[in-house]
Write a protein that holds these residues in place. Structure first.
Motif, PDB file in Angstrom:
ATOM      1  N   UNK A 296       0.568  -1.288  -0.488  1.00 25.91           N
ATOM      2  CA  UNK A 296      -0.372   0.422   0.280  1.00 25.91           C
ATOM      3  C   UNK A 296       0.987   1.378   0.000  1.00 25.91           C
ATOM      4  N   UNK A 297       1.546   1.491   0.623  1.00 24.01           N
ATOM      5  CA  UNK A 297       3.138   2.009   0.450  1.00 24.01           C
ATOM      6  C   UNK A 297       3.403   2.596  -0.782  1.00 24.01           C
ATOM      7  N   UNK A 298       4.144   1.684  -0.881  1.00 26.08           N
ATOM      8  CA  UNK A 298       4.850   1.177  -2.532  1.00 26.08           C
ATOM      9  C   UNK A 298       3.802   1.955  -3.681  1.00 26.08           C
ATOM     10  N   UNK A 299       3.045   1.629  -3.158  1.00 25.65           N
ATOM     11  CA  UNK A 299       1.497   2.145  -4.434  1.00 25.65           C
ATOM     12  C   UNK A 299       1.061   3.345  -4.385  1.00 25.65           C
ATOM     13  N   UNK A 300       0.129   3.474  -3.062  1.00 26.20           N
ATOM     14  CA  UNK A 300      -0.071   4.707  -3.226  1.00 26.20           C
ATOM     15  C   UNK A 300       0.145   5.829  -1.817  1.00 26.20           C
ATOM     16  N   UNK A 301       1.115   5.330  -1.858  1.00 28.57           N
ATOM     17  CA  UNK A 301       2.467   6.363  -1.352  1.00 28.57           C
ATOM     18  C   UNK A 301       1.464   6.975   0.503  1.00 28.57           C
ATOM     19  N   UNK A 302       0.555   5.452   0.948  1.00 24.76           N
ATOM     20  CA  UNK A 302      -0.379   6.045   2.061  1.00 24.76           C
ATOM     21  C   UNK A 302       0.282   5.171   3.127  1.00 24.76           C
ATOM     22  N   UNK A 303       0.598   5.646   4.254  1.00 24.64           N
ATOM     23  CA  UNK A 303       0.900   4.676   5.353  1.00 24.64           C
ATOM     24  C   UNK A 303       0.279   4.399   6.558  1.00 24.64           C
ATOM     25  N   UNK A 304      -0.741   3.636   6.339  1.00 26.61           N
ATOM     26  CA  UNK A 304      -1.478   3.128   7.190  1.00 26.61           C
ATOM     27  C   UNK A 304      -1.528   3.116   8.211  1.00 26.61           C
TER      28      UNK A 304
END
Lengths: 319, 292
Positions: free
Chosen positions: B27-35
């Motif tokens: 998720x972080x790598x693709x959307x740049x969101x740290x969930x």
């Protein structure tokens, strides 16, 4: 315009000075808590809002400040007032030391490194049982005097802390180093080319914000008179502080303070009315602030309130 | 021999860390969101397994598909209708948004499922494989194998399927991806759904190895975080390596220095890694690079 703002602020200040003599102990406590958050948010805004470094774990300095006051008072017999400068100093030293490696990081990485720092310090304090009481916590000497007097004492102490934070933030917004910080936020490379020694300025901003957050931690410890690692290193405080800064407007003098007042009074209201689900409501509230007013209420509603502006905010950053 | 036992314990733990890290890192790598809600979402999977085991007596391992599907749907909806609205904002806005979600979910679970520690103990819980002096509990071995298989399949999905390739393309260059007809809103939603589903499965497997309560959500998220940093963003292989490294280091340091400094060491490791090599052990320059 400046004068009108000044008059409004003077009225606000007089109101806060007069209030403790008319309101109940409950409201004194609520307002003291609000000042605490206003001080933390205003102090943290120096690194977050002005400089643009999302110090997500800034509450670390709050915890360290609380423990400086706690340990010095219980183990070394310091007076309360004498510990406060040391709270500030502990924040400054820690931020300066950590700043050397960590302020090289940017964005996400910086944010999370600060969280890592916070968790690490918490665990260290948790394990230094001899000095800090570890998980058992630390009981501070209780202030002598009537409860009424004690309530008022902390009210004014926290108000003083908040005003101090505000003063620092105001000075930063007016002087040259403050412009340097904002230049760093807008474009760090360009700032560097302009001759700003960015590592020094960033460290300076973080140290300043750490000092303010540290002092508020010290007052908080004495106010609570009992601290343990989990009551002073609280991730939720970090998030609340961030939401306050955003709500009021990041990088402004009064923004974080007003954000703190709005959010803290709302969450107090929610807490008293819906005690069972207040955590859920708080989470939802933060989500809504982020979605609809990330630029702060003042920026968003400059020309009056309208739903269209909320929707425009929503669309601006959508995919 | 003792060293070998510790190493094996560390690797078995590391398999679980790898799985919780894979979804987060993706998720972080693709959307740049740290969930930051990753751990809380994993716990939803844990509660699905817990209630299915307790009420319907279904074997925990068989609840994996249920967790996967339900959490995929939840993740898809969250991304499509909430996150996508702010995904282009400054990073800390997203950080606080997901933390708001975390607070909401943790309090939701505390209110409806209680703050008690729960655990799932099927009949075969106490059985172990003995290799000389070395003890390997079957459950931990099973969890490890499943974690590695799922991570491997996720890697295959990203490399071989159209959707997987579209996810990677979107992560590399969102504009170019749009020009080839990829709808990034949908790809983001699928990625987040996949990340959440993997979190849910790791939650399911968590129930078998330890007791859990809503309060451990933050600890899980931070583990996922450290794994992602150690391994490098958005890479399945990275998360595997990162998870195993973290598992082994954590187990060894608990043994040598003591259990109570476990977190400090893990965080210290992360900060050192961030400062020395922010792209992680397996990170590549052009792939899932950090966008400011």
């Amino acid at each position: 315009m400046i004068n009108r703002k000044l008059i409004l602020f003077a009225i606000f200040l007089l109101l806060l000075l007069a209030l403790p003599f008319v309101i109940s102990g409950y409201w004194l406590r609520v307002l003291t808590q609000t000042f605490l958050f206003a001080a933390i948010a205003t102090g943290s805004d120096i690194i977050i809002g002005y400089t643009g470094y999302p110090a997500f774990g800034n509450i670390a300095f709050f915890g360290v400040g609380a423990y400086v006051t706690g340990v010095l008072m219980t183990k070394y017999g310091f007076s309360f007032a004498a510990t406060l400068p040391l709270c500030a100093l502990s924040g400054i030293i820690l931020a300066a030391l950590l700043g050397i490696p960590i302020l090289r990081l940017k964005g996400h990485y910086f944010a999370i490194a600060t969280v890592g720092v916070m968790e690490t310090i918490r665990e260290l304090i948790d394990n230094m049982t001899e000095l800090t009481g570890g998980g058992l916590g630390l009981t501070l000497p209780i202030m002598s005097g009537e409860p009424e007097y004690i309530y008022k004492f902390f009210y004014f102490a926290m108000l003083g802390c908040m005003l101090f934070a505000l003063l620092i933030s105001f000075i930063i917004s007016k002087v040259k180093p403050g412009y340097a910080l904002r230049a760093i936020r807008v474009d760090e490379d360009a700032a560097s080319v302009m001759g700003i020694n960015t590592p020094v300025y960033k460290t300076f901003a973080w140290a300043l914000s750490a000092a303010i957050v540290g002092i508020s931690g010290g007052i908080y410890a004495y106010w609570l008179s009992y601290i343990d690692p989990h009551t002073v290193f609280v991730g939720t405080y970090s998030v609340k502080m961030f939401a306050m800064i955003l709500l009021g407007g990041a990088g402004t003098v009064m923004g974080p303070l007003l954000g703190a007042f709005i959010l803290e009074l709302i969450s107090e209201f929610v807490w008293s009315k819906f005690i069972a689900i207040h955590g859920m409501v708080l989470g939802l509230l933060i989500i809504l602030i982020i979605l609809f007013i990330p630029k702060g209420i003042f920026q968003t509603f400059k020309g009056g309130f309208s739903f269209r502006k909320l929707m425009a905010n929503l669309k601006e950053n959508s995919l | 021999m003792e060293i070998l036992q510790i190493l094996i314990n560390g690797l078995l733990l590391g398999g679980f860390y790898a799985l919780i890290g894979v979804g987060f890192s993706l998720v972080w790598g693709v959307t740049n969101i740290i969930n930051l809600a990753h751990g809380a979402l994993a716990l939803l999977g844990a509660y699905i397994t817990f209630y299915m085991f307790q009420e319907l007596n279904i074997d925990p391992f068989l609840t994996i598909p249920v967790s996967f599907v339900l959490l995929f749907a939840l993740g898809y909806i969250i991304q499509r209708y909430v996150m996508n609205l702010v995904v282009k904002a400054q990073i800390f806005i997203l950080l606080i948004l997901t933390f708001g979600l975390e607070i909401f979910l943790v309090n939701f679970m505390t209110t409806f499922f209680s703050a008690d520690f729960r655990s799932v103990t099927p009949e075969y819980a106490g059985k172990s494989l003995m290799l000389g002096d070395i003890v390997i509990p079957y459950i931990r071995l099973g969890v490890f194998v499943i974690c590695v298989i799922i991570a491997f399949v996720t890697g295959l999905f990203l490399d071989k399927t159209w959707t997987g390739k579209a996810i990677k393309a979107t992560s590399l260059d969102i504009e170019a991806a749009m020009m080839t007809g990829i709808n990034p809103a949908k790809i983001y939603a699928i990625t987040f759904g996949l990340g959440t589903a993997l979190a849910g499965v790791s939650g399911t497997l968590l129930t078998l190895t330890q007791a859990f309560s809503p309060n451990i959500a933050g600890g899980l998220t931070l583990r996922a975080f450290i794994v992602a940093i150690l391994g490098g963003l958005g890479r399945v292989e990275g998360a595997l390596v990162g998870g195993l490294v973290l598992g082994v280091i954590e187990t060894f340091s608990s043994y040598v220095i003591g259990e109570s400094y476990k977190n400090a060491i893990a965080f210290g490791l992360m900060v050192v890694m961030l400062v020395l090599k922010p792209s992680g052990l397996m990170g590549r320059k052009y792939y899932a690079e950090v966008k400011h």
